[in-house]
Scaffold this motif. Structure first.
Motif, PDB file in Angstrom:
ATOM      1  N   LEU A  96       0.672  -1.326   0.408  1.00 18.03           N
ATOM      2  CA  LEU A  96       0.426  -0.121   0.254  1.00 18.03           C
ATOM      3  C   LEU A  96       0.958   1.039  -0.137  1.00 18.03           C
ATOM      4  O   LEU A  96       0.470   2.235  -0.379  1.00 18.03           O
ATOM      5  CB  LEU A  96      -1.017   0.122   1.176  1.00 18.03           C
ATOM      6  N   LEU A  97       1.657   1.113   0.539  1.00 11.41           N
ATOM      7  CA  LEU A  97       2.635   2.040   0.657  1.00 11.41           C
ATOM      8  C   LEU A  97       3.508   1.835  -0.163  1.00 11.41           C
ATOM      9  O   LEU A  97       3.593   3.823  -1.244  1.00 11.41           O
ATOM     10  CB  LEU A  97       4.110   2.220   2.113  1.00 11.41           C
ATOM     11  N   GLU A  98       3.531   1.188  -1.091  1.00 12.43           N
ATOM     12  CA  GLU A  98       4.577   1.465  -2.475  1.00 12.43           C
ATOM     13  C   GLU A  98       3.488   1.811  -3.503  1.00 12.43           C
ATOM     14  O   GLU A  98       3.984   2.567  -4.261  1.00 12.43           O
ATOM     15  CB  GLU A  98       4.717  -0.053  -3.013  1.00 12.43           C
ATOM     16  N   ASP A 121      -8.402   3.312 -12.245  1.00 13.26           N
ATOM     17  CA  ASP A 121      -7.278   2.876 -12.086  1.00 13.26           C
ATOM     18  C   ASP A 121      -5.841   3.787 -11.139  1.00 13.26           C
ATOM     19  O   ASP A 121      -5.108   3.228 -10.077  1.00 13.26           O
ATOM     20  CB  ASP A 121      -6.821   1.904 -13.230  1.00 13.26           C
ATOM     21  N   TYR A 122      -5.149   5.246 -11.815  1.00 11.11           N
ATOM     22  CA  TYR A 122      -5.635   5.823 -10.704  1.00 11.11           C
ATOM     23  C   TYR A 122      -5.828   6.350  -9.535  1.00 11.11           C
ATOM     24  O   TYR A 122      -4.069   6.092  -8.068  1.00 11.11           O
ATOM     25  CB  TYR A 122      -4.986   7.706 -11.650  1.00 11.11           C
ATOM     26  N   CYS A 123      -6.740   6.281  -9.464  1.00  9.23           N
ATOM     27  CA  CYS A 123      -6.597   6.816  -7.900  1.00  9.23           C
ATOM     28  C   CYS A 123      -6.250   5.467  -6.960  1.00  9.23           C
ATOM     29  O   CYS A 123      -6.224   5.310  -5.676  1.00  9.23           O
ATOM     30  CB  CYS A 123      -8.716   6.713  -8.214  1.00  9.23           C
ATOM     31  N   ARG A 124      -6.498   4.518  -7.624  1.00  8.59           N
ATOM     32  CA  ARG A 124      -5.970   2.654  -6.725  1.00  8.59           C
ATOM     33  C   ARG A 124      -4.876   3.230  -6.233  1.00  8.59           C
ATOM     34  O   ARG A 124      -4.875   2.269  -5.271  1.00  8.59           O
ATOM     35  CB  ARG A 124      -6.820   1.440  -7.591  1.00  8.59           C
ATOM     36  N   ARG A 125      -4.386   3.623  -7.007  1.00  5.78           N
ATOM     37  CA  ARG A 125      -2.609   3.598  -6.386  1.00  5.78           C
ATOM     38  C   ARG A 125      -2.731   5.256  -5.723  1.00  5.78           C
ATOM     39  O   ARG A 125      -1.858   5.201  -4.272  1.00  5.78           O
ATOM     40  CB  ARG A 125      -1.723   3.672  -7.370  1.00  5.78           C
ATOM     41  N   SER A 126      -3.242   5.939  -5.991  1.00  5.23           N
ATOM     42  CA  SER A 126      -2.834   7.056  -5.382  1.00  5.23           C
ATOM     43  C   SER A 126      -3.582   7.928  -4.267  1.00  5.23           C
ATOM     44  O   SER A 126      -3.570   8.623  -3.328  1.00  5.23           O
ATOM     45  CB  SER A 126      -2.931   9.098  -6.634  1.00  5.23           C
ATOM     46  N   ALA A 127      -5.216   7.100  -3.639  1.00 10.60           N
ATOM     47  CA  ALA A 127      -5.793   7.893  -2.808  1.00 10.60           C
ATOM     48  C   ALA A 127      -6.127   6.643  -2.395  1.00 10.60           C
ATOM     49  O   ALA A 127      -5.813   6.251  -1.062  1.00 10.60           O
ATOM     50  CB  ALA A 127      -6.864   8.145  -3.763  1.00 10.60           C
ATOM     51  N   ASP A 128      -6.606   5.495  -2.555  1.00  7.76           N
ATOM     52  CA  ASP A 128      -7.510   4.368  -1.796  1.00  7.76           C
ATOM     53  C   ASP A 128      -6.261   3.705  -1.448  1.00  7.76           C
ATOM     54  O   ASP A 128      -6.796   3.250  -0.257  1.00  7.76           O
ATOM     55  CB  ASP A 128      -7.554   3.962  -3.252  1.00  7.76           C
ATOM     56  N   PRO A 129      -4.926   3.661  -1.465  1.00  9.43           N
ATOM     57  CA  PRO A 129      -3.889   3.166  -0.109  1.00  9.43           C
ATOM     58  C   PRO A 129      -3.871   4.026   1.662  1.00  9.43           C
ATOM     59  O   PRO A 129      -4.392   3.104   2.087  1.00  9.43           O
ATOM     60  CB  PRO A 129      -2.725   2.884  -0.876  1.00  9.43           C
ATOM     61  N   VAL A 130      -4.402   5.180   1.345  1.00  9.50           N
ATOM     62  CA  VAL A 130      -4.019   5.685   2.501  1.00  9.50           C
ATOM     63  C   VAL A 130      -5.966   5.208   3.054  1.00  9.50           C
ATOM     64  O   VAL A 130      -5.701   5.042   3.646  1.00  9.50           O
ATOM     65  CB  VAL A 130      -4.837   6.766   1.844  1.00  9.50           C
ATOM     66  N   ARG A 132      -6.872   2.045   2.968  1.00 10.12           N
ATOM     67  CA  ARG A 132      -6.967   0.810   3.323  1.00 10.12           C
ATOM     68  C   ARG A 132      -5.843   1.035   4.733  1.00 10.12           C
ATOM     69  O   ARG A 132      -6.422  -0.097   5.383  1.00 10.12           O
ATOM     70  CB  ARG A 132      -6.305  -0.251   2.162  1.00 10.12           C
ATOM     71  N   LEU A 133      -4.601   1.847   4.104  1.00 13.08           N
ATOM     72  CA  LEU A 133      -4.247   1.879   5.692  1.00 13.08           C
ATOM     73  C   LEU A 133      -4.282   2.538   7.492  1.00 13.08           C
ATOM     74  O   LEU A 133      -4.443   1.540   7.790  1.00 13.08           O
ATOM     75  CB  LEU A 133      -2.864   2.889   5.417  1.00 13.08           C
ATOM     76  N   LEU A 134      -5.762   2.808   7.023  1.00  6.91           N
ATOM     77  CA  LEU A 134      -6.692   3.865   7.844  1.00  6.91           C
ATOM     78  C   LEU A 134      -7.133   2.291   8.847  1.00  6.91           C
ATOM     79  O   LEU A 134      -7.482   1.778   9.593  1.00  6.91           O
ATOM     80  CB  LEU A 134      -6.984   4.345   8.297  1.00  6.91           C
ATOM     81  N   LEU A 135      -7.759   1.570   7.699  1.00  8.64           N
ATOM     82  CA  LEU A 135      -8.241   0.475   8.177  1.00  8.64           C
ATOM     83  C   LEU A 135      -7.656  -0.378   8.827  1.00  8.64           C
ATOM     84  O   LEU A 135      -8.521  -1.634   9.501  1.00  8.64           O
ATOM     85  CB  LEU A 135      -9.503  -0.084   6.792  1.00  8.64           C
ATOM     86  N   HIS A 136      -6.858  -0.170   7.823  1.00  8.09           N
ATOM     87  CA  HIS A 136      -6.005  -1.922   9.002  1.00  8.09           C
ATOM     88  C   HIS A 136      -5.653  -1.069  10.178  1.00  8.09           C
ATOM     89  O   HIS A 136      -4.960  -2.420  11.572  1.00  8.09           O
ATOM     90  CB  HIS A 136      -4.430  -1.551   8.227  1.00  8.09           C
ATOM     91  N   LEU A 137      -4.898   0.074  10.545  1.00  6.69           N
ATOM     92  CA  LEU A 137      -4.491   0.469  11.778  1.00  6.69           C
ATOM     93  C   LEU A 137      -6.321   0.292  12.603  1.00  6.69           C
ATOM     94  O   LEU A 137      -5.895  -0.246  13.809  1.00  6.69           O
ATOM     95  CB  LEU A 137      -4.062   2.082  11.948  1.00  6.69           C
ATOM     96  N   TYR A 138      -6.956   0.844  12.033  1.00  6.69           N
ATOM     97  CA  TYR A 138      -8.603   0.656  13.241  1.00  6.69           C
ATOM     98  C   TYR A 138      -8.778  -1.249  12.942  1.00  6.69           C
ATOM     99  O   TYR A 138      -9.510  -1.871  13.957  1.00  6.69           O
ATOM    100  CB  TYR A 138      -9.386   1.174  12.325  1.00  6.69           C
ATOM    101  N   GLY A 139      -8.207  -2.099  12.735  1.00 10.11           N
ATOM    102  CA  GLY A 139      -8.683  -3.806  12.575  1.00 10.11           C
ATOM    103  C   GLY A 139      -9.628  -3.503  11.517  1.00 10.11           C
ATOM    104  O   GLY A 139     -10.043  -5.688  11.863  1.00 10.11           O
ATOM    105  N   ILE A 140     -10.078  -3.642  10.652  1.00 11.18           N
ATOM    106  CA  ILE A 140     -11.209  -3.896   9.731  1.00 11.18           C
ATOM    107  C   ILE A 140     -10.497  -4.122   8.155  1.00 11.18           C
ATOM    108  O   ILE A 140      -9.366  -3.631   7.621  1.00 11.18           O
ATOM    109  CB  ILE A 140     -12.147  -2.212   9.519  1.00 11.18           C
ATOM    110  N   GLN A 141     -10.931  -5.139   7.821  1.00 16.44           N
ATOM    111  CA  GLN A 141     -10.522  -5.871   7.063  1.00 16.44           C
ATOM    112  C   GLN A 141     -11.142  -6.492   5.997  1.00 16.44           C
ATOM    113  O   GLN A 141     -11.176  -7.048   5.196  1.00 16.44           O
ATOM    114  CB  GLN A 141      -9.459  -6.503   6.814  1.00 16.44           C
ATOM    115  N   ASP A 142     -12.880  -6.169   6.100  1.00 12.59           N
ATOM    116  CA  ASP A 142     -14.208  -6.982   5.224  1.00 12.59           C
ATOM    117  C   ASP A 142     -14.119  -6.826   4.098  1.00 12.59           C
ATOM    118  O   ASP A 142     -13.808  -5.415   3.916  1.00 12.59           O
ATOM    119  CB  ASP A 142     -15.363  -6.955   6.275  1.00 12.59           C
TER     120      ASP A 142
END
Length: 283
Positions: A96-98, A121-130, A132-142
């Motif tokens: 996600l960072l990459e 597809d550009y947004c999938r790299r430029s915005a969506d990872p942000v 997903r990283l926050l959801l990862h921190l909150y433990g939400i992965q569904d």
């Protein structure tokens, strides 16, 4: 989640008083990682080739700290000194960072988009990872939460595009898809020349409707984020919708006027956040 920074790296959440204190250092570290990379891609007078080389070196240091190795001393900010422990402590997904770096590199080699799918597809790299990283921190992965997070983040990226024509076009970047331009009898050159008119405003209205639909698709995610962070995500959603409302009120003239969120908008954001309901599609 966290507030939208309207002034600098607009659609990246920044830790504020609503952020859970235990997660604030992680959010700040991620933000500074992205902020510094964005500066490498856009700020200063370096050539595109020099910027790409700098981003490659930046990526190498990301790999180094992810492997618990020391980064190079090249960067003025202690970005990786903070990010390395966060990656280890929270097991951040490196891809996600990459992906964020992929987007910054893409901006240096690609300035036109054929259709909405290509832009998303550009947004999938430029915005969506942000998100997903926050959801990862909150433990939400569904899967459904990830999908709604992507919709919010992509919408925020698109809103940033439709808000920031005056900043992107001088860099030669045209994010309005060619298919949408052609449907309104326009070309990329019309936007680059700043040709405001009925066709341009109709285009921007249609693009804003697209961004709003995406935001409303993602909005129910606010009811799955616990505590203060859920209220912060409400403000993020309402901030994006508020920018769209400002563009509407200026008759979609954002090609020549840049709408801004100010302190005067805070009551509207708070009221909109309070009115959000759990029913899908409401915001």
């Amino acid at each position: 989640m966290l507030r939208v920074s309207i002034e600098h790296y607009e659609n990246f959440p920044v830790a504020s008083w609503l952020c859970p204190p235990a997660l604030r250092p992680a959010v700040v570290a991620i933000y500074h990682f992205a902020r510094c990379a964005d500066d490498l891609a856009d700020e200063g007078d370096d050539s595109p080739e020099q910027r790409l080389a700098a981003l490659r070196a930046y990526r190498a240091d990301l790999h180094a700290v992810a492997a618990a190795k020391a980064p190079s001393p090249r960067w003025l900010r202690p970005v990786f000194a903070a990010l390395g422990p966060v990656i280890a402590r929270h097991h951040l997904p490196l891809h996600l960072l990459e992906a964020l770096l992929d987007a910054f590199e893409q901006d240096l080699v690609k300035s036109r988009y054929a259709d909405r799918a290509e832009l998303l597809d550009y947004c999938r790299r430029s915005a969506d990872p942000v998100g997903r990283l926050l959801l990862h921190l909150y433990g939400i992965q569904d899967a459904d939460s990830l999908r709604r997070s992507d919709a919010i983040c992509s919408s925020l990226q698109l809103i940033n595009f439709w808000q920031d024509f005056s900043r992107d076009l001088p860099r030669g970047r045209v994010y309005a898809p060619a298919g949408d331009l052609a449907r309104h009898g326009l070309s990329a050159e019309d936007l680059l020349a700043g040709r405001d008119g009925p066709a341009t405003r109709a285009l921007i209205r249609e693009l804003c409707d697209w961004a709003r639909a995406l935001m409303l698709e993602g909005a129910p995610l606010v009811h799955r984020i616990p505590g203060r962070a859920g209220w912060e995500l409400r403000l993020v959603v309402q901030g994006g919708l508020r920018i769209l409302e400002k563009i509407r009120r200026m008759d979609h003239a954002s090609l020549i006027h840049r709408p801004r969120i100010t302190a005067l908008d805070l009551p509207f954001l708070l009221l909109g956040s309070l009115r959000m309901r759990a029913a899908e599609g409401q915001a």
